[in-house]
Design a protein around this motif. Structure first.
Motif, PDB file in Angstrom:
ATOM      1  N   GLN A 166       0.867  -1.192   0.000  1.00 22.31           N
ATOM      2  CA  GLN A 166       0.000   0.000   0.000  1.00 22.31           C
ATOM      3  C   GLN A 166       0.887   1.220   0.000  1.00 22.31           C
ATOM      4  OE1 GLN A 166      -2.930   1.137  -0.387  1.00 22.31           O
ATOM      5  NE2 GLN A 166      -3.157   2.968   0.864  1.00 22.31           N
ATOM      6  N   VAL A 167       0.475   2.253  -0.704  1.00 20.65           N
ATOM      7  CA  VAL A 167       1.150   3.552  -0.624  1.00 20.65           C
ATOM      8  C   VAL A 167       0.130   4.634  -0.954  1.00 20.65           C
ATOM      9  CG1 VAL A 167       1.975   3.498  -3.051  1.00 20.65           C
ATOM     10  CG2 VAL A 167       3.153   4.919  -1.374  1.00 20.65           C
ATOM     11  N   ILE A 168       0.266   5.777  -0.290  1.00 23.02           N
ATOM     12  CA  ILE A 168      -0.610   6.916  -0.586  1.00 23.02           C
ATOM     13  C   ILE A 168      -0.550   7.193  -2.088  1.00 23.02           C
ATOM     14  CG2 ILE A 168       1.306   8.388   0.208  1.00 23.02           C
ATOM     15  CD1 ILE A 168      -0.684  10.621   0.661  1.00 23.02           C
ATOM     16  N   PHE A 169      -1.743   7.462  -2.700  1.00 28.11           N
ATOM     17  CA  PHE A 169      -1.772   7.596  -4.161  1.00 28.11           C
ATOM     18  C   PHE A 169      -1.862   9.062  -4.618  1.00 28.11           C
ATOM     19  CE2 PHE A 169      -3.457   6.375  -8.493  1.00 28.11           C
ATOM     20  CZ  PHE A 169      -2.343   5.625  -8.859  1.00 28.11           C
ATOM     21  N   ALA A 170      -1.832   9.999  -3.673  1.00 27.71           N
ATOM     22  CA  ALA A 170      -1.741  11.411  -4.070  1.00 27.71           C
ATOM     23  C   ALA A 170      -0.260  11.769  -3.999  1.00 27.71           C
ATOM     24  CB  ALA A 170      -2.549  12.283  -3.115  1.00 27.71           C
ATOM     25  N   GLY A 171       0.320  12.099  -5.141  1.00 34.56           N
ATOM     26  CA  GLY A 171       1.742  12.427  -5.157  1.00 34.56           C
ATOM     27  C   GLY A 171       2.651  11.223  -5.355  1.00 34.56           C
ATOM     28  N   PHE A 172       2.104  10.023  -5.326  1.00 34.23           N
ATOM     29  CA  PHE A 172       2.886   8.806  -5.580  1.00 34.23           C
ATOM     30  C   PHE A 172       2.187   7.966  -6.651  1.00 34.23           C
ATOM     31  CE2 PHE A 172       4.280  10.003  -1.387  1.00 34.23           C
ATOM     32  CZ  PHE A 172       5.629   9.725  -1.385  1.00 34.23           C
ATOM     33  N   THR A 173       2.950   7.107  -7.266  1.00 35.44           N
ATOM     34  CA  THR A 173       2.328   6.156  -8.183  1.00 35.44           C
ATOM     35  C   THR A 173       3.053   4.819  -8.058  1.00 35.44           C
ATOM     36  OG1 THR A 173       1.496   5.823 -10.434  1.00 35.44           O
ATOM     37  CG2 THR A 173       3.755   6.690 -10.219  1.00 35.44           C
ATOM     38  N   HIS A 174       2.570   3.794  -8.710  1.00 38.51           N
ATOM     39  CA  HIS A 174       3.244   2.489  -8.662  1.00 38.51           C
ATOM     40  C   HIS A 174       2.869   1.658  -9.879  1.00 38.51           C
ATOM     41  CE1 HIS A 174      -0.558   0.844  -7.160  1.00 38.51           C
ATOM     42  NE2 HIS A 174      -0.580   1.851  -6.293  1.00 38.51           N
ATOM     43  N   GLU A 175       3.680   0.681 -10.154  1.00 40.18           N
ATOM     44  CA  GLU A 175       3.534  -0.141 -11.358  1.00 40.18           C
ATOM     45  C   GLU A 175       2.145  -0.789 -11.507  1.00 40.18           C
ATOM     46  OE1 GLU A 175       5.429  -0.510 -14.014  1.00 40.18           O
ATOM     47  OE2 GLU A 175       4.291  -2.175 -14.904  1.00 40.18           O
ATOM     48  N   PRO A 176       1.611  -1.465 -10.478  1.00 40.22           N
ATOM     49  CA  PRO A 176       0.320  -2.140 -10.690  1.00 40.22           C
ATOM     50  C   PRO A 176      -0.800  -1.175 -11.104  1.00 40.22           C
ATOM     51  CG  PRO A 176       1.358  -2.964  -8.692  1.00 40.22           C
ATOM     52  CD  PRO A 176       2.184  -1.792  -9.149  1.00 40.22           C
ATOM     53  N   ALA A 177      -0.848   0.024 -10.519  1.00 37.22           N
ATOM     54  CA  ALA A 177      -1.912   0.982 -10.855  1.00 37.22           C
ATOM     55  C   ALA A 177      -1.788   1.437 -12.304  1.00 37.22           C
ATOM     56  CB  ALA A 177      -1.854   2.192  -9.925  1.00 37.22           C
ATOM     57  N   VAL A 178      -0.560   1.764 -12.718  1.00 33.16           N
ATOM     58  CA  VAL A 178      -0.352   2.259 -14.086  1.00 33.16           C
ATOM     59  C   VAL A 178      -0.571   1.123 -15.089  1.00 33.16           C
ATOM     60  CG1 VAL A 178       1.295   3.319 -15.679  1.00 33.16           C
ATOM     61  CG2 VAL A 178       1.236   4.031 -13.274  1.00 33.16           C
ATOM     62  N   ALA A 179      -0.014  -0.037 -14.790  1.00 28.89           N
ATOM     63  CA  ALA A 179      -0.149  -1.181 -15.704  1.00 28.89           C
ATOM     64  C   ALA A 179      -1.620  -1.559 -15.878  1.00 28.89           C
ATOM     65  CB  ALA A 179       0.653  -2.371 -15.179  1.00 28.89           C
ATOM     66  N   LEU A 180      -2.388  -1.511 -14.797  1.00 27.43           N
ATOM     67  CA  LEU A 180      -3.802  -1.880 -14.899  1.00 27.43           C
ATOM     68  C   LEU A 180      -4.556  -0.870 -15.764  1.00 27.43           C
ATOM     69  CD1 LEU A 180      -6.205  -3.651 -14.190  1.00 27.43           C
ATOM     70  CD2 LEU A 180      -6.443  -2.390 -12.037  1.00 27.43           C
ATOM     71  N   ALA A 181      -4.281   0.418 -15.556  1.00 32.43           N
ATOM     72  CA  ALA A 181      -4.929   1.449 -16.384  1.00 32.43           C
ATOM     73  C   ALA A 181      -4.551   1.242 -17.853  1.00 32.43           C
ATOM     74  CB  ALA A 181      -4.530   2.840 -15.905  1.00 32.43           C
ATOM     75  N   GLU A 182      -3.284   0.973 -18.111  1.00 32.39           N
ATOM     76  CA  GLU A 182      -2.827   0.748 -19.490  1.00 32.39           C
ATOM     77  C   GLU A 182      -3.507  -0.459 -20.124  1.00 32.39           C
ATOM     78  OE1 GLU A 182       1.739   2.507 -19.151  1.00 32.39           O
ATOM     79  OE2 GLU A 182       1.371   0.360 -18.844  1.00 32.39           O
ATOM     80  N   ARG A 183      -3.803  -1.452 -19.311  1.00 31.06           N
ATOM     81  CA  ARG A 183      -4.458  -2.650 -19.861  1.00 31.06           C
ATOM     82  C   ARG A 183      -5.953  -2.484 -20.012  1.00 31.06           C
ATOM     83  NH1 ARG A 183      -2.740  -8.453 -17.848  1.00 31.06           N
ATOM     84  NH2 ARG A 183      -3.857  -9.110 -19.710  1.00 31.06           N
ATOM     85  N   LEU A 184      -6.558  -1.729 -19.100  1.00 33.11           N
ATOM     86  CA  LEU A 184      -8.015  -1.563 -19.171  1.00 33.11           C
ATOM     87  C   LEU A 184      -8.426  -0.650 -20.326  1.00 33.11           C
ATOM     88  CD1 LEU A 184      -9.107  -1.184 -15.422  1.00 33.11           C
ATOM     89  CD2 LEU A 184      -9.747  -3.031 -16.997  1.00 33.11           C
TER      90      LEU A 184
END
Ligand SMILES: *Cc1c(COP(=O)(O)O)cnc(C)c1O
Length: 444
Positions: free
Chosen positions: A75-93
């Motif tokens: 888990q990590v705060i998502f305001a001001g941070f990002t991470h691979e699973p979130a970006v990869a999922l958006a790219e795939r969806l």
């Protein structure tokens, strides 16, 4: 003390009348379509545990991906941070969603995904109608504040709709036993019938009259789930959407239940040529393993939030926005879903459902004349009504059916007198046959 006794002392269960409640069944294990109780009895989960478990329980592939992710970043705060699973999922969806969507907004569940969609749509009109914050009058407390929520105020929704249990979601859901205690706190919504060949012209007249005041139209495409698995035809929905679009109304497809193959296509919106501007996803998104909501929007919506004005920010977020574990589960679930094997399986279940529907109706009529009605299927969903008592959620027949089927090793949970199945896609030939047989037995 047994688990049931301990539960009785401390737990308040969802959608459950607490007085005289039956003890809940302790489940100790799941595997594929099966759930196991403390005695080792197994039950086919024919409703995918409230429509979420698309690849079955305790899926090894998803579990292993989750384990690796948990060891890496949980888990990590998502305001001001990002991470691979979130970006990869958006790219795939984005490439597989049923329109040119441009942005993914994450939240926690189905209700929050519709809540986000409604706020996104309303603020779209507010952002576009208020040129700058400086042009707003100063209020007594020194704040610049709009007195209007944009010039379009009305939200359009269907009767019998269900979009979740938070307040915005309840407001756009049909007024029913679910919302009875809160009616005076829910905002006003224009409710219309789902379209069919006889009412379509009347519906178009309503849109022509009200269109310029309508900010958004939220709908469950082709199947209204919690409202009783009510189905309506793509042809008439497409006609309605066409008229709605003439007035620039933001179309919000709530595909929380219909998404990810349920209706025979990846998304139910694929059956229509008129596509949504916003889509809401949850339930099957993570294969039913983790809570996650997605609200995707087209660039038209996103552009309304891009001005210099900070007041036009979308001020919405959750502690667990884009939780890395949930996003990883969704990525793993998509791997499985998009395999030919799984897509073929969805087709196969859809065909089996159709032939079962054709068999069941004459069988039931012979046994119990006029005791079942409205047999319908769409993709992996099959539903019909038991013609006994009122057509409503509180109909007691539901409990009887659940108990009878459970005795046969099949878990069904009718919505009142509406019996339906919505199995995990990994269901085997033998298991599906057993579910059908059980339904025939229960009707008898
Ligand atoms: C289940 C459902 C929701 C609510 O999702 P939760 O995760 O239970 O909050 C919203 N819309 C539809 C169409 C649903 O079926």
């Amino acid at each position: 003390m047994t688990l049931q006794e301990r539960d009785y002392e401390v737990i308040w269960h969802p959608f459950t009348h607490q007085k005289n409640r039956k003890p809940p069944i302790p489940i100790v294990k799941g595997l594929g379509t099966l759930l196991f109780d403390e005695q080792g009895n197994e039950y086919i989960d024919a409703i995918s545990s409230w429509w979420v478990t698309i690849h079955g329980h305790a899926n090894k592939y998803i579990a292993e991906r989750l384990y690796q992710q948990a060891l890496t970043l949980e888990q990590v705060i998502f305001a001001g941070f990002t991470h691979e699973p979130a970006v990869a999922l958006a790219e795939r969806l984005l490439p597989i969603l049923p329109n040119n969507f441009s942005r993914i907004f994450y939240s926690d569940n189905g209700s929050t995904s519709t809540e986000v969609a409604i706020k996104m749509a309303l603020q779209y009109w507010w952002n576009n109608s208020t040129s700058t914050v400086d042009s707003l009058p100063l209020t007594v407390d020194g704040f610049k504040r709009s007195t209007e929520s944009g010039k379009r105020k009305t939200i359009l929704a269907f009767k019998d709709a269900y979009h979740g249990d938070t307040f915005g979601a309840m407001s756009v859901s049909d007024r029913s036993v679910f919302t009875l205690a809160f009616h005076d706190k829910l905002f006003e919504v224009l409710f219309i019938d789902t379209p069919n060949e006889t009412n379509i012209e009347g519906l178009k007249t309503i849109i022509d009259r009200e269109g310029d005041n309508i900010a958004a139209f939220i709908y469950e495409p082709l199947v209204q789930g919690a409202g009783g698995m009510r189905m309506y035809k793509a042809q008439w929905m497409d006609e309605l959407l066409k008229t709605v679009k003439v007035y620039d109304i933001i179309c919000i497809a709530d595909e929380v239940m219909t998404g990810f193959g349920r209706t025979g296509r990846l998304f139910a919106s694929e059956y229509m040529t008129n596509k949504p501007d916003i889509i809401c996803l949850s339930k099957g998104l993570t294969g039913g393993t983790m809570a996650l909501g997605v609200t995707a929007c087209t660039d038209r919506i996103y552009q309304a939030y891009l001005g210099d004005d900070k007041m036009k920010t979308f001020f919405h977020g959750h502690s667990f926005t884009a939780n890395p574990l949930a996003c990883t589960a969704a990525l793993a679930s998509l791997d499985l879903l998009l395999k030919e094997e799984c897509l073929d399986k969805i087709k196969w279940i859809s065909e089996e459902n159709k032939s079962f529907a054709n068999r069941l109706m004459p069988y039931a009529l012979r046994l119990t004349p006029n005791k079942i009605k409205n047999m319908r299927t769409l993709g992996t969903i099959i539903a019909f009504e038991i013609d006994k008592g009122k057509d409503e959620y509180l109909n007691d027949i539901a409990t009887t059916i659940t108990q009878k089927a459970f005795g046969q090793g099949v878990y069904l949970r009718p919505l009142g007198n509406t019996v339906y199945i919505m199995p995990p896609y990994c269901i085997t030939k033998e298991e599906l046959a057993k579910v059908y047989e059980t339904i025939m037995m229960v009707i008898k």
